[in-house]
Each structure stands twice: as structure tokens, then as C-alpha cells.
Design a protein around this motif. Structure first.
Motif, PDB file in Angstrom:
ATOM      1  N   ARG A   1      -5.415   0.604   9.917  1.00 22.20           N
ATOM      2  CA  ARG A   1      -5.300  -0.364   8.832  1.00 22.20           C
ATOM      3  C   ARG A   1      -5.344  -1.784   9.410  1.00 22.20           C
ATOM      4  O   ARG A   1      -5.988  -2.659   8.850  1.00 22.20           O
TER       5      ARG A   1
ATOM      6  N   ILE B   1       0.851  -1.182   0.000  1.00 19.65           N
ATOM      7  CA  ILE B   1       0.000   0.000   0.000  1.00 19.65           C
ATOM      8  C   ILE B   1       0.888   1.234   0.000  1.00 19.65           C
ATOM      9  O   ILE B   1       1.803   1.356   0.795  1.00 19.65           O
ATOM     10  N   LYS B   2       0.602   2.135  -0.917  1.00 20.75           N
ATOM     11  CA  LYS B   2       1.363   3.375  -1.022  1.00 20.75           C
ATOM     12  C   LYS B   2       0.899   4.335   0.066  1.00 20.75           C
ATOM     13  O   LYS B   2      -0.289   4.521   0.266  1.00 20.75           O
ATOM     14  N   ASN B   3       1.831   4.958   0.765  1.00 20.52           N
ATOM     15  CA  ASN B   3       1.500   5.723   1.959  1.00 20.52           C
ATOM     16  C   ASN B   3       0.767   7.032   1.736  1.00 20.52           C
ATOM     17  O   ASN B   3       0.056   7.475   2.609  1.00 20.52           O
TER      18      ASN B   3
ATOM     19  N   ARG C   1      -3.379   4.199  -0.662  1.00 19.51           N
ATOM     20  CA  ARG C   1      -3.570   4.058   0.783  1.00 19.51           C
ATOM     21  C   ARG C   1      -5.052   3.997   1.146  1.00 19.51           C
ATOM     22  O   ARG C   1      -5.448   3.394   2.128  1.00 19.51           O
TER      23      ARG C   1
ATOM     24  N   PHE D   1      -4.688   6.832   7.539  1.00 23.31           N
ATOM     25  CA  PHE D   1      -3.259   6.710   7.264  1.00 23.31           C
ATOM     26  C   PHE D   1      -2.486   6.226   8.490  1.00 23.31           C
ATOM     27  O   PHE D   1      -1.293   5.995   8.425  1.00 23.31           O
TER      28      PHE D   1
END
Length: 148
Positions: A142, A5-7, A61, A137
Motif C-alpha cells: 500500500r 481503508i477497511k482491512n 482495501r 493487503f
């Protein structure tokens, strides 16, 4: 194997150009900075996500998904993504300008992590984006989303 997952990326699936413009402006002032990727319809969004996974590129994200999309509705997109093991880690927040109780309930039943009302102006979009970033985030959120 699930993609990383891209932040700092939010994928916005929204067909209304004015809404997209508001979201872009709101993301421009978020801290931390947000990369907003916009898809204007369901098919485009699903194809983009599939390309990311095939290429081994990290997923966004967060997915902010309009429920009232032409052709393939947001709930159908949500269902497709929740049936794919590779996208289970991606938080999906559905939103709509019309707050139909049935849509909200179905969003959760199909697998949305959250439902929010669609902002109507720039200030509301800024607040929403800051709240989404502040909440989704965070690593702990998550982890909790995966337990559902």
C-alpha cells in the motif's frame, strides 16, 4: 482528509452474475477472510464509494474493477477515482476476460495499480483472490502504491 481503508473488504465491480458467484465462492475460502462487496455497474459503484466517504465509513482495501462494463466503462470509473484525492490510497486492480493490449496500457496510464486476466473458473478465482490478498493487503504494498 482521506477515508480510512477497511482491512478485509474487496469491492468488486462486475456486471456478470456468474462471475460474481465465482468471486463470492472464492472469497469464502480466503485466509484472512474477505468481505466481498459487489456493485453491478459503474454508477452504483461510484455512488457507493461516495456514500462511504460522506458517511466517514472506511473504503475497501482493494477495488477489483471489470473494464468491460455497460454504460460507464471501467476506465472511466478508474479515471474518476484517480482524480479524487480521497481515493488515491485505494489500490485498484482492473481485470477483463479480453486481454487487449490497449486496455492494459490504458489501465496503467489512467492509474490502475495492476491488471489481471479475468479468471474463467472457481479454481482460478480462488488463486486470484489469494494472490490479491497476499499482495495488496500487505502494508508495504500500500505504501509503494502511493509513491507511483
Amino acid at each position: 482528509m482521506r477515508p480510512k481503508i477497511k482491512n478485509n473488504t474487496i469491492l468488486l465491480v462486475e456486471d456478470d452474475a456468474a462471475e460474481v458467484a465465482l468471486a463470492r465462492q472464492a472469497c469464502g475460502v480466503c485466509d484472512p477472510p474477505i468481505e466481498l462487496v459487489v456493485m453491478h455497474n459503474s454508477e452504483e459503484a461510484l455512488a457507493w464509494i461516495a456514500q462511504q466517504m460522506v458517511a466517514g465509513i472506511t473504503l475497501p482495501r482493494l477495488l477489483l474493477l471489470d473494464l468491460k462494463l455497460p454504460k460507464l466503462a471501467g476506465l472511466a470509473v478508474l479515471r474518476k477515482l484517480r482524480l479524487d484525492q480521497r481515493t488515491l490510497d485505494m489500490p485498484i486492480v482492473t481485470f477483463s476476460a479480453i486481454h487487449e493490449p490497449a486496455d492494459i496500457v490504458m489501465s496503467y496510464r489512467v492509474g490502475a495499480n495492476s491488471f489481471v486476466g479475468k479468471p474463467s473458473n472457481l479454481d482460478e478465482y480462488r488463486t486470484l483472490m489469494q494472490e490479491l490478498v497476499g499482495y495488496w493487503f500487505q502494508p508495504r504494498q500500500r505504501e509503494l502504491a502511493l509513491l507511483r
